[in-house]
Design a protein around this motif. Structure first.
Motif, PDB file in Angstrom:
ATOM      1  N   LEU B  25      86.942 -15.583  -4.343  1.00  0.00           N
ATOM      2  CA  LEU B  25      86.797 -15.941  -2.735  1.00  0.00           C
ATOM      3  C   LEU B  25      87.387 -17.345  -2.776  1.00  0.00           C
ATOM      4  CD1 LEU B  25      86.148 -14.190  -0.324  1.00  0.00           C
ATOM      5  CD2 LEU B  25      83.903 -15.465  -0.331  1.00  0.00           C
ATOM      6  N   VAL B  26      87.053 -18.248  -3.508  1.00  0.00           N
ATOM      7  CA  VAL B  26      87.150 -19.679  -3.706  1.00  0.00           C
ATOM      8  C   VAL B  26      88.581 -19.929  -3.692  1.00  0.00           C
ATOM      9  CG1 VAL B  26      86.754 -21.875  -4.625  1.00  0.00           C
ATOM     10  CG2 VAL B  26      84.787 -20.364  -3.856  1.00  0.00           C
ATOM     11  N   VAL B  27      89.157 -19.239  -4.735  1.00  0.00           N
ATOM     12  CA  VAL B  27      90.245 -19.358  -5.185  1.00  0.00           C
ATOM     13  C   VAL B  27      91.457 -18.841  -3.961  1.00  0.00           C
ATOM     14  CG1 VAL B  27      92.385 -18.560  -6.774  1.00  0.00           C
ATOM     15  CG2 VAL B  27      90.170 -19.251  -7.678  1.00  0.00           C
ATOM     16  N   ALA B  28      90.696 -17.835  -3.439  1.00  0.00           N
ATOM     17  CA  ALA B  28      91.763 -17.228  -2.127  1.00  0.00           C
ATOM     18  C   ALA B  28      91.722 -18.460  -1.022  1.00  0.00           C
ATOM     19  CB  ALA B  28      91.006 -15.860  -1.696  1.00  0.00           C
ATOM     20  N   MET B  29      90.400 -18.679  -0.922  1.00  0.00           N
ATOM     21  CA  MET B  29      90.331 -19.883   0.207  1.00  0.00           C
ATOM     22  C   MET B  29      91.287 -21.036   0.040  1.00  0.00           C
ATOM     23  SD  MET B  29      88.243 -19.109   2.597  1.00  0.00           S
ATOM     24  CE  MET B  29      87.598 -20.687   3.448  1.00  0.00           C
ATOM     25  N   THR B  30      91.308 -21.547  -1.273  1.00  0.00           N
ATOM     26  CA  THR B  30      92.246 -22.674  -1.560  1.00  0.00           C
ATOM     27  C   THR B  30      93.658 -22.307  -1.238  1.00  0.00           C
ATOM     28  OG1 THR B  30      90.687 -23.047  -3.584  1.00  0.00           O
ATOM     29  CG2 THR B  30      92.805 -24.045  -3.646  1.00  0.00           C
ATOM     30  N   ILE B  31      93.923 -21.343  -1.611  1.00  0.00           N
ATOM     31  CA  ILE B  31      95.339 -20.795  -1.235  1.00  0.00           C
ATOM     32  C   ILE B  31      95.691 -20.592   0.098  1.00  0.00           C
ATOM     33  CG2 ILE B  31      97.190 -18.996  -1.685  1.00  0.00           C
ATOM     34  CD1 ILE B  31      95.624 -18.396  -4.205  1.00  0.00           C
ATOM     35  N   PHE B  32      94.870 -19.840   0.923  1.00  0.00           N
ATOM     36  CA  PHE B  32      95.065 -19.533   2.333  1.00  0.00           C
ATOM     37  C   PHE B  32      94.336 -20.279   3.166  1.00  0.00           C
ATOM     38  CE2 PHE B  32      97.470 -15.942   1.169  1.00  0.00           C
ATOM     39  CZ  PHE B  32      96.658 -15.163   0.154  1.00  0.00           C
ATOM     40  N   LEU B  33      93.716 -21.440   2.983  1.00  0.00           N
ATOM     41  CA  LEU B  33      93.022 -22.371   4.018  1.00  0.00           C
ATOM     42  C   LEU B  33      93.865 -22.970   4.901  1.00  0.00           C
ATOM     43  CD1 LEU B  33      89.982 -23.031   4.182  1.00  0.00           C
ATOM     44  CD2 LEU B  33      90.710 -25.095   3.095  1.00  0.00           C
ATOM     45  N   PRO B  34      94.999 -23.361   4.659  1.00  0.00           N
ATOM     46  CA  PRO B  34      95.856 -23.835   5.897  1.00  0.00           C
ATOM     47  C   PRO B  34      96.261 -22.842   6.724  1.00  0.00           C
ATOM     48  CG  PRO B  34      96.650 -24.615   3.564  1.00  0.00           C
ATOM     49  CD  PRO B  34      95.740 -23.625   3.548  1.00  0.00           C
ATOM     50  N   SER B  35      96.544 -21.623   6.489  1.00  0.00           N
ATOM     51  CA  SER B  35      96.986 -20.575   7.348  1.00  0.00           C
ATOM     52  C   SER B  35      95.614 -20.092   8.161  1.00  0.00           C
ATOM     53  CB  SER B  35      97.325 -19.335   6.448  1.00  0.00           C
ATOM     54  OG  SER B  35      98.165 -19.517   5.411  1.00  0.00           O
ATOM     55  N   ILE B  36      94.514 -19.871   7.623  1.00  0.00           N
ATOM     56  CA  ILE B  36      93.350 -19.734   8.256  1.00  0.00           C
ATOM     57  C   ILE B  36      93.117 -20.737   9.299  1.00  0.00           C
ATOM     58  CG2 ILE B  36      90.805 -19.323   8.030  1.00  0.00           C
ATOM     59  CD1 ILE B  36      91.388 -17.980   5.174  1.00  0.00           C
ATOM     60  N   LEU B  37      93.213 -21.840   9.048  1.00  0.00           N
ATOM     61  CA  LEU B  37      92.849 -22.901   9.660  1.00  0.00           C
ATOM     62  C   LEU B  37      93.979 -23.091  10.982  1.00  0.00           C
ATOM     63  CD1 LEU B  37      91.000 -25.660  10.282  1.00  0.00           C
ATOM     64  CD2 LEU B  37      92.627 -27.049   9.080  1.00  0.00           C
ATOM     65  N   ASP B  38      95.033 -22.846  10.678  1.00  0.00           N
ATOM     66  CA  ASP B  38      96.162 -22.690  11.889  1.00  0.00           C
ATOM     67  C   ASP B  38      95.651 -21.717  12.873  1.00  0.00           C
ATOM     68  OD1 ASP B  38      99.194 -23.499   9.841  1.00  0.00           O
ATOM     69  OD2 ASP B  38      97.776 -24.910  11.409  1.00  0.00           O
ATOM     70  N   PHE B  39      95.535 -20.336  12.348  1.00  0.00           N
ATOM     71  CA  PHE B  39      95.122 -19.329  13.378  1.00  0.00           C
ATOM     72  C   PHE B  39      93.810 -19.720  14.114  1.00  0.00           C
ATOM     73  CE2 PHE B  39      94.687 -14.919  14.480  1.00  0.00           C
ATOM     74  CZ  PHE B  39      93.557 -14.662  14.362  1.00  0.00           C
ATOM     75  N   TYR B  40      92.720 -20.416  13.337  1.00  0.00           N
ATOM     76  CA  TYR B  40      91.511 -20.677  14.186  1.00  0.00           C
ATOM     77  C   TYR B  40      91.781 -21.736  15.265  1.00  0.00           C
ATOM     78  CZ  TYR B  40      86.913 -22.780  15.121  1.00  0.00           C
ATOM     79  OH  TYR B  40      85.844 -23.099  15.699  1.00  0.00           O
ATOM     80  N   LEU B  41      92.508 -22.646  14.893  1.00  0.00           N
ATOM     81  CA  LEU B  41      93.018 -23.759  15.769  1.00  0.00           C
ATOM     82  C   LEU B  41      93.690 -23.380  16.919  1.00  0.00           C
ATOM     83  CD1 LEU B  41      93.466 -26.809  13.683  1.00  0.00           C
ATOM     84  CD2 LEU B  41      91.424 -26.330  15.007  1.00  0.00           C
ATOM     85  N   GLU B  42      94.554 -22.299  16.855  1.00  0.00           N
ATOM     86  CA  GLU B  42      95.556 -21.732  17.750  1.00  0.00           C
ATOM     87  C   GLU B  42      94.496 -21.229  18.648  1.00  0.00           C
ATOM     88  OE1 GLU B  42      99.745 -21.971  17.114  1.00  0.00           O
ATOM     89  OE2 GLU B  42      98.569 -20.839  18.690  1.00  0.00           O
ATOM     90  N   TYR B  43      93.539 -20.307  18.243  1.00  0.00           N
ATOM     91  CA  TYR B  43      92.553 -19.679  18.936  1.00  0.00           C
ATOM     92  C   TYR B  43      91.724 -20.350  19.912  1.00  0.00           C
ATOM     93  CZ  TYR B  43      88.709 -16.530  19.954  1.00  0.00           C
ATOM     94  OH  TYR B  43      87.654 -15.718  20.543  1.00  0.00           O
ATOM     95  N   VAL B  44      91.062 -21.387  19.380  1.00  0.00           N
ATOM     96  CA  VAL B  44      90.263 -22.252  19.946  1.00  0.00           C
ATOM     97  C   VAL B  44      90.838 -23.143  20.914  1.00  0.00           C
ATOM     98  CG1 VAL B  44      88.853 -24.503  19.594  1.00  0.00           C
ATOM     99  CG2 VAL B  44      88.588 -22.474  18.039  1.00  0.00           C
ATOM    100  N   SER B  45      92.127 -23.479  20.540  1.00  0.00           N
ATOM    101  CA  SER B  45      92.771 -24.668  21.586  1.00  0.00           C
ATOM    102  C   SER B  45      93.667 -23.845  22.524  1.00  0.00           C
ATOM    103  CB  SER B  45      93.598 -25.503  20.695  1.00  0.00           C
ATOM    104  OG  SER B  45      94.809 -24.954  20.327  1.00  0.00           O
ATOM    105  N   GLY B  46      93.828 -22.488  22.345  1.00  0.00           N
ATOM    106  CA  GLY B  46      94.611 -21.948  23.364  1.00  0.00           C
ATOM    107  C   GLY B  46      96.217 -22.282  23.026  1.00  0.00           C
ATOM    108  N   GLY B  47      96.562 -22.703  21.953  1.00  0.00           N
ATOM    109  CA  GLY B  47      97.821 -23.128  21.553  1.00  0.00           C
ATOM    110  C   GLY B  47      98.361 -24.385  21.985  1.00  0.00           C
ATOM    111  N   ASN B  48      97.353 -25.431  22.120  1.00  0.00           N
ATOM    112  CA  ASN B  48      97.339 -26.745  22.619  1.00  0.00           C
ATOM    113  C   ASN B  48      98.086 -27.236  21.303  1.00  0.00           C
ATOM    114  OD1 ASN B  48      97.003 -29.625  23.101  1.00  0.00           O
ATOM    115  ND2 ASN B  48      95.282 -29.237  24.263  1.00  0.00           N
ATOM    116  N   ALA B  49      99.292 -27.849  21.240  1.00  0.00           N
ATOM    117  CA  ALA B  49      99.910 -28.341  20.027  1.00  0.00           C
ATOM    118  C   ALA B  49      99.202 -29.669  19.807  1.00  0.00           C
ATOM    119  CB  ALA B  49     101.140 -28.786  20.240  1.00  0.00           C
ATOM    120  N   SER B  50      98.893 -30.618  20.842  1.00  0.00           N
ATOM    121  CA  SER B  50      98.259 -31.723  20.744  1.00  0.00           C
ATOM    122  C   SER B  50      96.998 -31.848  19.990  1.00  0.00           C
ATOM    123  CB  SER B  50      98.417 -32.753  21.891  1.00  0.00           C
ATOM    124  OG  SER B  50      97.268 -33.443  22.042  1.00  0.00           O
TER     125      SER B  50
END
Lengths: 73, 157
Positions: B25-50
């Motif tokens: 799981l930790v190895v998977a997180m290391t690889i996919f963390l940026p993608s997961i974070l992108d998805f989460y921030l998009e969801y939380v901010s409603g696509g607010n680029a700033s």
């Protein structure tokens, strides 16, 4: 600090480690631990057998020496 | 002292399986963390680029920093389980490994405390990590005392 003089008594009685360990009923390894001073404790039953086989007193095997490294409990 | 039979106790099998799963799981997180974070921030901010651009880097740095103690803890856990399997439970090595696990958990709590600035869950995880770290310290003390008692027993003639 307790000093074990088992080797001295063994030399006096001309008995080997293997034979003594057989007669006491402990392994040669354990007896070696006692002989080399690495033992942390000795059972009264073991001391009793040693004194009986070596025909001596506990004071002939165990000696107390003051050591500055000793800590009071 | 090795196990008399080659069969592992059920608890050890479960522990090893969980540790292996965590490692994967930790190895998977290391690889996919940026993608997961992108998805989460998009969801939380409603696509607010700033919002995404200001928060992404610090959160990513903190999350990657949080993975370091986890890697160390997983490695420590594998070594501890190996000790248990070989019958070397009450040894100085095991005491040291539990101390390392405790230190990793405390380090994780510090990182979670900083992350709580961005996620409220971070505060909860921080407290949980502090509790777990303290529990591990207590277990370490118990094992250390048991190791002393065993050493005394082993050297009783």
């Amino acid at each position: 600090m307790i000093i074990v003089n088992l080797d001295v008594m063994m030399a006096k009685r001309k008995i080997s480690l293997g034979e003594l360990s057989d007669r006491v009923g402990i392994t040669p390894a354990n007896l070696s631990i006692l002989k080399t001073g690495k033992a942390k404790a000795i059972r009264f039953s073991t001391l009793d057998k040693l004194c009986k086989i070596l025909d001596c007193q506990p004071a002939d095997i165990l000696e107390y020496e003051y050591s500055e490294d000793e800590m009071e409990d | 002292m090795k196990n008399q039979t080659n069969k592992l106790p059920f608890a050890t099998i479960i522990a090893m399986a969980m540790t292996l799963l965590t490692a994967l799981l930790v190895v998977a997180m290391t690889i996919f963390l940026p993608s997961i974070l992108d998805f989460y921030l998009e969801y939380v901010s409603g696509g607010n680029a700033s919002y995404i651009s200001t928060h992404k880097t610090p959160i990513l740095v903190l999350l990657y920093a949080a993975l370091v103690p986890v890697y160390a803890a997983v490695a420590g856990l594998f070594m501890l389980l190996s000790n248990v399997h070989c019958g070397r439970v009450f040894t100085r090595s095991s005491v040291r490994l539990i101390g390392i696990l405790s230190a990793c958990v405390y380090a994780e709590s510090v990182i979670c405390a900083v992350l709580s600035r961005y996620f409220i869950l971070g505060a909860v995880l921080c407290f949980a990590a502090l509790l777990l770290g303290t529990l591990l310290l207590v277990v370490r003390s118990v094992i250390a005392q048991a190791t002393e008692i065993k050493a005394e027993n082993d050297f009783t003639v």
